[in-house]
Design a protein around this motif. Structure first.
Motif: not given
Length: 305
Positions: A260-277
């Motif tokens: 749970p403590k990594n939720q925002q970190k995970t989203v930030d990482m994914i956002a670098k690749y799922a551009v525009g999402m």
């Protein structure tokens, strides 16, 4: 966070990884190619693998090239042509790849995500569609309507099974990409579509644009979503050490995402690749909850990794 069968998945992966490396083996190749889909929730951990540098950790000295595509069929073609050794996809395109033994020996290697039809089997209707009492009623509303899904996908599988089991016959059933489906919902040219996360969250009324809404999930017909990793047989046989190292990276990425403590970190990482999402859509697709009245699991939705 969505609770999960993911613990069983981790155990399955661990059981597979353990016997692969024989005593005395060493890295026998310096490069292989992994195909993944940045806009498909069951491959999000590939972003985490890259951002955490897990290839260097588990496969030092090996170069892994990550190839991106919007759907599994592209990776299937590359694997059959020997241009890709590892790929992430849902069961339906995976079955197609693994059934073409006259062209190449491709094998299912691991299950990296399971949900009760709420990762890839999400039925969306236009925003002004009626409020249905049950998911069954929602699917029957599609009869005579204009619908679409990407052909050969997990969403297409769900649509076809739903039509068959509930006796539904749409006026038109188009083969459309995720981009076209989104555009048609915005232009009000589409009545319904089956799509997957995170696009469902992006255009939906729970965390997104509100141009469409979820009206049913795969729970309706017992359509389980399963994310898979498939690999070429010659790669597995010649380089079990690389397979083991890569699956170790996969395990650590999944465990990171579950914390749970990594939720925002995970989203930030994914956002670098799922551009525009939008990050809100990415978060909801991973950690949000689909209402039970449209088919969401109770008391809470399984994790969708």
């Amino acid at each position: 966070m969505r609770k999960a069968t993911v613990f069983g998945i981790l155990a399955t992966l661990a059981a597979f990884v353990t016997p692969l490396l024989l005593p005395g083996t060493s890295l026998a190749a310096d490069k292989f190619v992994v195909g993944w889909q940045p806009y498909y929730i069951s491959t999000f951990q590939v972003a985490v693998i890259q951002e955490l540098g897990l290839i260097k950790k588990y496969l030092p000295g090996t170069e892994v090239e990550f190839n991106e595509a919007l759907h599994g069929a592209i990776h299937t073609n590359n694997m059959l042509a020997g241009k890709c050794q590892v790929a992430y996809m849902a069961v339906m395109p995976g079955n197609i790849a693994c059934s073409k033994r006259d062209q190449a020996d491709i094998r299912f290697v691991s299950n990296n995500g399971v949900s009760k039809g709420m990762r890839c089997a999400l039925l969306m209707a236009r925003a002004d569609a009626p409020d249905f009492k049950t998911p069954e009623e929602a699917v029957k509303w599609i009869d005579g309507k204009v619908v679409a899904s990407p052909r050969g996908s997990c969403a297409d599988q769900f649509m076809r099974l739903s039509f068959e089991k509930l006796g539904v016959k749409p006026a038109e059933y188009f083969n459309q990409s995720l981009e076209i489906i989104q555009a048609n919902f915005r232009a009000r040219k589409l009545d319904a579509s089956a799509i997957w996360e995170p696009t469902a969250s992006r255009i939906g009324n729970l965390a997104g644009e509100g141009v469409a809404k979820i009206i049913a999930t795969g729970n309706l017909i017992g359509n389980q979503d399963i994310g898979m990793i498939i690999m070429r047989g010659d790669f597995i046989d010649k380089h079990p050490d690389l397979v083991k190292g890569y699956l170790k990276a996969e395990l650590e990425a999944l465990q990171f995402m579950m914390d749970p403590k990594n939720q925002q970190k995970t989203v930030d990482m994914i956002a670098k690749y799922a551009v525009g999402m939008p990050k809100k859509a990415l978060w909801y697709s991973l950690y949000g909850q689909i209402p039970p009245e449209v088919g969401g699991a109770t008391p809470e939705r399984p994790i969708l990794l």
